[in-house]
Design a protein around this motif. Structure first.
Motif, short mmCIF file in Angstrom:
data_model
loop_
_atom_site.label_atom_id
_atom_site.label_comp_id
_atom_site.label_asym_id
_atom_site.label_seq_id
_atom_site.Cartn_x
_atom_site.Cartn_y
_atom_site.Cartn_z
N CYS A 214 34.52 43.45 55.05
CA CYS A 214 34.44 42.01 55.31
C CYS A 214 35.71 41.55 56.04
N ALA A 215 36.87 42.01 55.55
CA ALA A 215 38.12 41.60 56.20
C ALA A 215 38.16 42.11 57.64
N ARG A 216 37.72 43.35 57.85
CA ARG A 216 37.73 43.93 59.21
C ARG A 216 36.86 43.12 60.16
N HIS A 217 35.75 42.60 59.65
CA HIS A 217 34.81 41.87 60.51
C HIS A 217 35.02 40.36 60.42
N ASP A 218 36.14 39.97 59.80
CA ASP A 218 36.50 38.55 59.68
C ASP A 218 35.39 37.74 59.01
N LEU A 219 34.74 38.36 58.05
CA LEU A 219 33.66 37.69 57.31
C LEU A 219 34.22 37.00 56.08
N GLY A 220 33.72 35.83 55.77
CA GLY A 220 34.06 35.21 54.50
C GLY A 220 33.32 35.94 53.39
N ALA A 221 33.88 35.89 52.18
CA ALA A 221 33.18 36.53 51.05
C ALA A 221 33.50 35.77 49.77
N ILE A 222 32.47 35.60 48.97
CA ILE A 222 32.66 35.05 47.62
C ILE A 222 32.42 36.20 46.65
N PHE A 223 33.42 36.46 45.82
CA PHE A 223 33.29 37.52 44.81
C PHE A 223 33.31 36.86 43.43
N PRO A 224 32.15 36.53 42.87
CA PRO A 224 32.17 35.89 41.55
C PRO A 224 32.48 36.89 40.43
N PHE A 225 33.23 36.39 39.43
CA PHE A 225 33.59 37.19 38.25
C PHE A 225 33.13 36.46 36.99
N ILE A 226 32.93 37.25 35.94
CA ILE A 226 32.59 36.66 34.64
C ILE A 226 33.59 37.18 33.62
N VAL A 227 34.15 36.27 32.84
CA VAL A 227 34.99 36.71 31.71
C VAL A 227 34.37 36.16 30.43
N GLY A 228 34.81 36.72 29.30
CA GLY A 228 34.32 36.21 28.01
C GLY A 228 33.08 36.92 27.52
N PHE A 229 32.85 38.15 27.99
CA PHE A 229 31.74 38.92 27.43
C PHE A 229 32.06 39.28 25.98
N PRO A 230 31.03 39.37 25.13
CA PRO A 230 31.32 39.82 23.77
C PRO A 230 31.91 41.23 23.82
N GLY A 231 32.97 41.45 23.07
CA GLY A 231 33.58 42.78 23.01
C GLY A 231 34.55 43.06 24.14
N GLU A 232 34.74 42.13 25.06
CA GLU A 232 35.67 42.35 26.18
C GLU A 232 37.11 42.31 25.65
N SER A 233 37.89 43.33 25.99
CA SER A 233 39.26 43.38 25.47
C SER A 233 40.21 42.60 26.39
N ASP A 234 41.43 42.37 25.88
CA ASP A 234 42.45 41.71 26.70
C ASP A 234 42.74 42.55 27.95
N GLU A 235 42.73 43.87 27.78
CA GLU A 235 43.02 44.76 28.93
C GLU A 235 41.92 44.60 30.00
N ASP A 236 40.67 44.45 29.55
CA ASP A 236 39.58 44.26 30.51
C ASP A 236 39.79 42.97 31.30
N VAL A 237 40.18 41.91 30.59
CA VAL A 237 40.40 40.63 31.28
C VAL A 237 41.56 40.76 32.27
N GLU A 238 42.63 41.44 31.84
CA GLU A 238 43.77 41.61 32.75
C GLU A 238 43.36 42.40 33.98
N ALA A 239 42.50 43.41 33.79
CA ALA A 239 42.04 44.21 34.94
C ALA A 239 41.26 43.31 35.91
N THR A 240 40.49 42.39 35.36
CA THR A 240 39.74 41.45 36.21
C THR A 240 40.70 40.56 37.00
N LEU A 241 41.71 40.03 36.32
CA LEU A 241 42.65 39.14 37.01
C LEU A 241 43.41 39.91 38.10
N GLU A 242 43.74 41.16 37.82
CA GLU A 242 44.45 41.96 38.83
C GLU A 242 43.58 42.18 40.06
#
Ligand code: SF4
Length: 361
Positions: A214-242
């Motif tokens: 997308c970056a190479r072709h100068d395309l816009g992109a929306i990458f939606p994320f979801i947090v707060g799944f049952p059983g999601e650990s703090d490390e999983d959330v941090e990996a998402t934010l990274e």
């Protein structure tokens, strides 16, 4: 009375029955409850109908202009395919369409959109398909159709990371030539373990490959994320934010909205949490009050919610378009994001006070 799954034929049959004063007994894809009965009558499901045998959506039945006005742009919503072959465990689509997919043939898409453009003169089409990029050949044929007809509008569409990963740079370039300006790629999590758990069936490498294309072709992109799944650990959330930081820093045209997990009926995760005691709304009135996007859901602690909200604020400023008035806060936001330092969010308090955000992401 309810219509389940693909609704066009079911709905028409129900209306015909009711107009004759009959019950919709035996109408596939319909469930209904007779007055005084506790238990509803559930008719068998309706197999998928090929979209190509259905008539075109009649936009003359609505006043299109107020929609453009509400959007603030002349962007037309259009559906060229329904359903999805995939099995994401948080999504209601596999339940609604039973992992089936049907799509209009490319010449019909071209013809309908040309007709609609001549009538409404929109600037952009938003393909509201679940997964527009399901078949490579069809995507190529639609892009060629637009070019052959000389259609002047731009378009946006939905793509899965594995689909984008399999698309060549030549096809990306063709789509851009035909007007593609933005894709939406649901990533959901920056933790491969979580992606596997929710059977998203994509890899983080595929996400990065798509982002680079997308970056190479100068395309816009929306990458939606979801947090707060049952059983999601703090490390999983941090990996998402990274991962969000990484994506946002790749292009000012990339957006990374974060949503809080909400259980949709029919999805595998919902079945699990209901078994564990989660109470879904029990009536239409309760569903009408169900908070789909505002609150964080019961699987996010207050502390985590605060951290994510602060992250969303600083991430939004850090990598967005550079303008002179944003620059000071942008520098500060980048510094905070690089160091994961979101305490004492003075800038957020000021901006929230001056310009509250809509609660969408
Ligand atoms: S999230 Fe998207 S890809 Fe996954 S099942 Fe739902 S519609 Fe299909």
């Amino acid at each position: 009375m309810t219509v389940q799954g693909q609704g066009e034929v079911t709905f028409a049959e129900i209306v015909e029955r009711l107009a004759r004063g009959d019950l919709p007994a035996g109408v596939a894809g319909c469930a209904y409850r007779l007055p005084g009965d506790e238990v509803p009558v559930a008719n068998p499901p309706r197999p998928m109908t090929d979209m190509n045998i259905l008539p075109a959506a009649n936009y003359d039945l609505i006043d299109v202009e107020p929609y453009f006005a509400r959007k603030g742009r002349r962007q037309l919503d259009y559906i060229s395919s329904v359903g999805c072959y995939y099995r994401c465990a948080f999504c209601a689509d596999p339940f609604v369409y039973r992992r089936r997919w049907s799509a209009l043939e490319p010449p019909r898409v071209g013809e309908e959109l040309e007709h609609l453009w001549r009538r409404h003169r929109f600037e952009e089409v938003a393909f509201q398909d679940e997964t527009f990029f399901t078949h490579r050949k069809r995507v190529v044929a639609i892009a060629e159709e637009f070019l052959r007809r000389g259609l002047p509008f731009t378009w946006t569409a939905t793509m899965r990371a594995d689909q984008g990963y399999r698309l060549s740079d030549e096809i990306f370039a063709l789509c851009v030539r035909a007007g593609l300006r933005r894709v939406m790629i649901g990533v959901e999590s920056g933790s491969q373990q979580m992606l596997n758990w929710m059977t998203k069936d994509i890899t983080l490498d595929q996400v990065m490959d798509c982002a680079e294309k997308c970056a190479r072709h100068d395309l816009g992109a929306i990458f939606p994320f979801i947090v707060g799944f049952p059983g999601e650990s703090d490390e999983d959330v941090e990996a998402t934010l990274e991962l969000i930081k990484r994506l946002r820093s790749m292009s000012p045209k990339f957006e990374t909205p974060i949503f809080y997990y909400k259980p949709y009926p029919g999805s595998r995760i919902t079945d699990q949490v209901v078994q564990q005691g989660y109470r879904l709304p029990q009536s239409l009135e309760e569903w009408a009050r169900f908070d789909f996007i505002g609150s964080s859901g019961p699987w996010v602690s207050r502390e985590k919610y605060e951290r994510i909200e602060r992250f969303k604020f600083y991430n939004r400023f850090a990598w967005g378009p550079e303008t002179w008035w944003r620059r000071p806060i942008q520098m500060l936001a980048r510094w905070r994001c690089r160091r994961n330092f979101y305490r004492l969010p003075v800038e957020k308090l000021i901006v929230d006070r001056l310009k509250p955000l809509p609660k969408l992401s």
